[in-house]
Write a protein that holds these residues in place. Structure first.
Motif: not given
Length: 424
Positions: A107-112, A143-150, A217-225
């Motif tokens: 089963v395909r599970i997409y979790f944001v 994980e949308y917009n993770p917090l990091s120094v970069s 939205w998903w395709n704008e966030q990841t290469w896993d289109t």
């Protein structure tokens, strides 16, 4: 405290120097034009009309946890989950193991989840198990917009958050509301469990609209289109049930949709507005739209939840002087055994007819810096049920007085208020 002051000042300067005011349509433009029918206003703001069934309402996090497990277990093709804060714990081990096993079974599970999840400052922080382990089972975890120094280079965009909470299973079952999938929302016992709501519908139309938005939205966030055609909708599901007209807002940062939506609804109000605003950090346009609504003779009732977290509570108390300027029936929940369970609900009822639900907080951050979902349903019977729920909570609260508001308006609370404006 010095760090909080600095963060609040820098954040507010960055925010307001951008020149973007996404709340202006609360008080101007087509949303406040009484000659334009409500449906036309929704078209203007590109807010689609859909038909939905009477929702199944979950007021208890444990019941919603069990229902999520039931729906995931029944999935044959795909599951889409979006939760602002999501993490496992001992109390949620069964649910997350089930999600992992369903992914292993094909089963395909997409979790944001939002990137602030690891910084959860509620009671969840003492129980938090990050969800990265789900990837080992084949779950498509984003994980949308993770917090990091970069990412500090784009500090303004770093303030954008995905606050939506929804579930879609096999193009049949769908739900949205205010509950996260973490310890404090669906796992805790006693005073730690938040009071909140989720709403489950049968609605091929709403499912279609939500899937259209998700895939884009998903395709704008990841290469896993993904491809839209890979997510089917069962157009016969719920066909024999009565349906009601609704309008659905899928808000993105710096959009004017929520302002147009709420501005239109409050302009539509003739007799009453009842609302539960979570973290009500209002800007001038939010203050103005409620003030104008009250001046038209509409009975506006607003109840602010008690928040045991000192920083949030002090910031909200600082805000009450401005909220009183709206000249509405403003009340605050009192500290009690019941109110130790944080009221996280987002609700508005207009004229005993329209019911607004979803993830949106009535505050500047939700209207400006977040992905949010709101749904308004034109259904008097649903409004009646939710009014009974509201009236019970409102009846247990007390009016905010000018004396209280003046006392709470202290300089030491200003940083908490300022941080609430940008981070509430």
């Amino acid at each position: 405290m010095k760090r909080l002051v600095l963060l609040a000042v820098v954040g507010m300067v960055l925010l307001f120097s951008s020149g973007c005011n996404s709340t202006k349509y609360l008080v101007k433009g087509p949303s406040v034009d009484t000659s334009i029918p409500f449906a036309e206003k929704m078209e203007h703001f590109d807010i689609p009309k859909v038909e939905v069934t009477y929702p199944t309402i979950y007021f208890d996090g444990h019941l919603w946890r069990d229902r999520v497990a039931e729906l995931v277990a029944s999935a044959k093709d795909y599951v889409i989950i979006s939760s602002f804060l999501a993490s496992s714990s001992e109390d949620l081990e069964y649910l997350y193991n089930l999600i992992a096993e369903k992914a292993k079974s094909g089963v395909r599970i997409y979790f944001v989840v939002d990137g602030t999840g690891a910084f959860d400052m509620t009671e969840t922080r003492f129980h938090l198990i990050p969800l990265k382990f789900l990837r080992d089972s084949g779950v498509h975890l984003l994980e949308y917009n993770p917090l990091s120094v970069s990412r500090m280079v784009g500090v303004t965009k770093l303030m954008f958050r995905d606050h939506r909470k929804f579930l879609i299973v096999d193009g049949k079952n769908l739900a949205l509301g205010g509950m996260n999938l973490n310890y404090i929302s669906i796992g805790a016992d006693g005073d730690d469990l938040q009071r909140d709501t989720m709403y489950e519908f049968s609605s091929p139309q709403l499912c279609t609209v939500m899937l259209d938005g998700f895939v884009s939205w998903w395709n704008e966030q990841t290469w896993d289109t993904v491809k839209r055609e890979d997510f089917s909708v069962d157009y016969d599901f719920g066909k024999g049930e009565e349906h009601y007209t609704a309008w659905f807002v899928d808000q993105y940062p710096l959009s004017n949709k929520l302002a147009g939506f709420y501005g239109s609804l409050l302009t539509e109000a003739k007799s009453s507005v009842k609302t539960l605003p979570f973290l009500p950090f209002f800007d001038q346009n939010l203050l103005s739209v409620f003030r104008q609504t009250g001046k038209r003779g509409v009975d506006v009732q607003m109840m602010i939840p008690f928040d045991s977290r000192v920083s949030n509570r002090k910031g909200i108390e600082y805000m009450t002087k401005d909220l009183l300027s709206m000249q509405i029936d403003l009340r605050m929940e009192q500290e009690s055994k019941t109110s130790q369970q944080l009221l996280h609900e987002k609700l508005m009822i207009i004229d005993s007819r329209y019911v607004v639900i979803g993830s949106t907080n009535l505050n500047y951050r939700s209207f400006t810096l977040a992905f949010e979902m709101s749904l308004v349903i034109d259904c008097p019977s649903f409004a009646m049920e939710m009014e009974k729920h509201f009236d019970k909570i409102f009846g247990d609260s007390l009016p905010v007085t000018v004396e209280q508001a003046d006392k709470w308006r202290s300089f030491e609370s200003w940083p908490r208020y300022a941080f609430g404006i940008i981070g509430g």
